[in-house]
Design a protein around this motif. Structure first.
Motif, short mmCIF file in Angstrom:
data_model
loop_
_atom_site.label_atom_id
_atom_site.label_comp_id
_atom_site.label_asym_id
_atom_site.label_seq_id
_atom_site.Cartn_x
_atom_site.Cartn_y
_atom_site.Cartn_z
N PRO A 35 34.68 -56.34 43.05
CA PRO A 35 34.39 -54.92 43.29
C PRO A 35 34.77 -54.06 42.09
O PRO A 35 35.63 -54.42 41.29
CB PRO A 35 35.29 -54.60 44.48
N TYR A 36 34.09 -52.93 41.96
CA TYR A 36 34.43 -51.96 40.94
C TYR A 36 35.74 -51.30 41.36
O TYR A 36 35.85 -50.75 42.46
CB TYR A 36 33.31 -50.92 40.81
N GLU A 37 36.75 -51.35 40.50
CA GLU A 37 38.10 -50.96 40.89
C GLU A 37 38.27 -49.48 41.18
O GLU A 37 39.28 -49.08 41.75
CB GLU A 37 39.10 -51.39 39.81
N GLU A 38 37.34 -48.63 40.76
CA GLU A 38 37.50 -47.20 41.00
C GLU A 38 36.31 -46.63 41.77
O GLU A 38 35.94 -45.47 41.63
CB GLU A 38 37.69 -46.45 39.68
N HIS B 203 42.80 -41.09 50.15
CA HIS B 203 44.20 -40.70 50.28
C HIS B 203 44.96 -41.87 50.90
O HIS B 203 44.58 -42.37 51.95
CB HIS B 203 44.35 -39.47 51.19
N PHE B 204 46.02 -42.33 50.25
CA PHE B 204 46.79 -43.43 50.81
C PHE B 204 47.81 -42.96 51.84
O PHE B 204 48.34 -43.75 52.61
CB PHE B 204 47.48 -44.25 49.72
N GLY B 205 48.09 -41.65 51.87
CA GLY B 205 49.00 -41.08 52.86
C GLY B 205 48.22 -40.44 54.00
O GLY B 205 47.19 -39.81 53.79
N LYS B 206 48.74 -40.60 55.21
CA LYS B 206 48.06 -40.02 56.37
C LYS B 206 48.29 -38.51 56.44
O LYS B 206 49.31 -38.00 55.98
CB LYS B 206 48.57 -40.68 57.65
N LYS C 87 42.13 -43.67 43.44
CA LYS C 87 40.89 -44.43 43.28
C LYS C 87 41.19 -45.92 43.35
O LYS C 87 42.25 -46.37 42.92
CB LYS C 87 40.21 -44.09 41.95
N GLY C 88 40.25 -46.66 43.88
CA GLY C 88 40.43 -48.11 43.99
C GLY C 88 39.17 -48.76 44.50
O GLY C 88 38.11 -48.14 44.59
N ILE D 40 40.22 -61.97 46.59
CA ILE D 40 40.98 -60.73 46.74
C ILE D 40 40.17 -59.54 46.25
O ILE D 40 39.59 -59.56 45.16
CB ILE D 40 42.31 -60.83 45.97
N LEU D 41 40.14 -58.50 47.06
CA LEU D 41 39.50 -57.24 46.69
C LEU D 41 40.52 -56.27 46.12
O LEU D 41 40.24 -55.54 45.18
CB LEU D 41 38.82 -56.60 47.91
N ASP D 42 41.73 -56.24 46.71
CA ASP D 42 42.77 -55.31 46.28
C ASP D 42 44.11 -55.86 46.76
O ASP D 42 44.25 -56.21 47.93
CB ASP D 42 42.52 -53.92 46.85
#
Length: 391
Positions: A147-150, A155-158, A186-187, A263-265
């Motif tokens: 996958p393209y990494e970006e 948002h990683f926080g809820k 981004k990821g 693995i994707l991430d």
């Protein structure tokens, strides 16, 4: 003298004063009342000076749940309670009355049986080429190996509710931006699968062995935790840790991805994993190793243990889950976060990105499955100790 106490608490709480501006004054008042109640005119001044000296020797707290927050009596009581529950060695007899019932396991979505209609399983190891929903941004994407990494903004926080300028609004915990707003990180696009039958098709569920009783090598009690990474199969186990009833590490291994799973991430912020170069065993190998320490009569302890057993594809029926011992105030399906639970109950911080768990630097960023295993064990010890005091 009250002013001197206040200045001492203010100095002690420098690191947490901004978040808790009234804490120093509150504790100064409480401390002065404690001293007043234990002294007379002749001893009052000396007792205050001794208390101030003690405050200067305390380690400055980094959070409100630190052991050094509070008046002398509060700190001493907390330390005494910690010594009591820390010294407790759990036995199966302590835990048997509190094992999850079949009904509770179903409510928590444990896999407790493998229906015949699921078949042998393992017939579709990944979702390559399929269109799925991204767990991060909720957009659809096609699963691919590289996958393209970006490509994903998220948002990683809820989001949570805050009051600003007299008004309530939702903000993201990760960046304090209002909800909704464009992502701050981004990821890669990633996805998560929770349906047991679909997971069975990736890798089949089963008990660790066909035994009906424990072998001499099997632990009577074990606390377990896993770390997961995002893959082409959804979310896959990447590290598994087990501690015994003394909190000693008896198993801690990285997990090599099975054939056909990429693995994707690494989800490093939460998994603490940035590489699996050290991994020697795949899921089949990990399960085989666990067979030697976990038997059908072993009592497994964990927090939201259904997730850990699901990612290991283990069917096990003797379980203590801190989700049930420490329920969310609003009930299921809501669950209290382990980090908050440990902070509020035991008074210390976990998942802070340190390697204090002593596992040789494994998972030194983000979570540590060894640290979390010990934390759940200590929560159960605290709970059992508390139940005894209430009896």
């Amino acid at each position: 003298m009250l002013s001197a106490l206040y200045k001492s608490f203010l100095k002690l709480y420098e690191g947490i004063q901004a978040e808790h501006p009234s804490l120093a004054s509150e504790h100064a008042l409480e401390q002065e009342l404690e001293i007043y109640g234990k002294t007379n005119k002749a001893t009052y001044r000396s007792a205050v000076i001794t208390c101030i000296t003690t405050l200067k020797k305390r380690t400055p707290p980094t959070s409100i749940t630190s052991d050094t927050v509070g008046t002398d009596s509060q700190v001493n009581a907390r330390l005494a309670a910690k010594k009591e529950y820390s010294a407790l060695v759990l036995t199966p007899e302590d835990l048997k009355p509190h094992l999850l019932t079949p009904e509770q396991m179903k409510e928590l979505e444990f896999v407790i049986e493998v229906p015949e209609e699921w078949g042998p399983g393992g017939d579709k190891v990944n979702e390559l080429g399929e269109t799925v929903k991204c767990e991060r941004c909720a957009g659809e994407f096609v699963v691919k190996k590289d996958p393209y990494e970006e490509e994903c903004e998220y948002h990683f926080g809820k989001p949570y509710m805050v009051r600003t300028e007299g008004k309530k609004e939702k903000q993201y915990r990760c960046c304090s931006k209002p909800h909704p707003s464009p992502g701050c990180s981004k990821g890669a696009h990633v996805f998560y699968t929770s349906d047991p039958q679909t997971l069975h098709s990736r890798y089949p569920f089963s008990p660790l062995s066909d035994l009906t009783s424990n072998l001499p090598t099997h632990l009577k009690i074990a606390a377990m935790d896993c770390e997961m990474v995002y893959t082409t199969a959804g979310m896959s186990v990447a590290r598994a840790s087990v501690v015994n009833e003394l909190g000693e590490v008896v198993f801690d291994e990285f997990v090599k991805m099975s054939e056909g799973v990429d693995i994707l991430d690494y989800n490093t912020r939460f998994s603490g994993i940035s590489s699996l170069e050290k991994a020697k065993l795949d899921l089949t190998g990990i399960r085989k190793e666990l067979q030697s320490i976990i038997g059908p009569e072993t009592i497994l302890i964990g927090h939201a243990l259904d997730n850990d057993l699901r990612t290991l594809r283990i069917v096990h029926h003797r379980v203590i889950d801190t989700v049930m011992l420490f329920p969310h105030p609003h009930g299921l399906p809501l669950r209290r976060a382990l980090r908050d639970l440990v902070a509020n109950t035991l008074g210390h911080v976990i998942q802070a990105g340190s390697s204090s768990s002593g596992e040789g630097g494994m998972g030194s960023i983000g979570h540590s499955s060894v640290e979390d295993s010990r934390a759940t064990l200590n929560l159960v010890k605290w709970w059992i100790h508390d139940q005894r005091k209430r009896a």
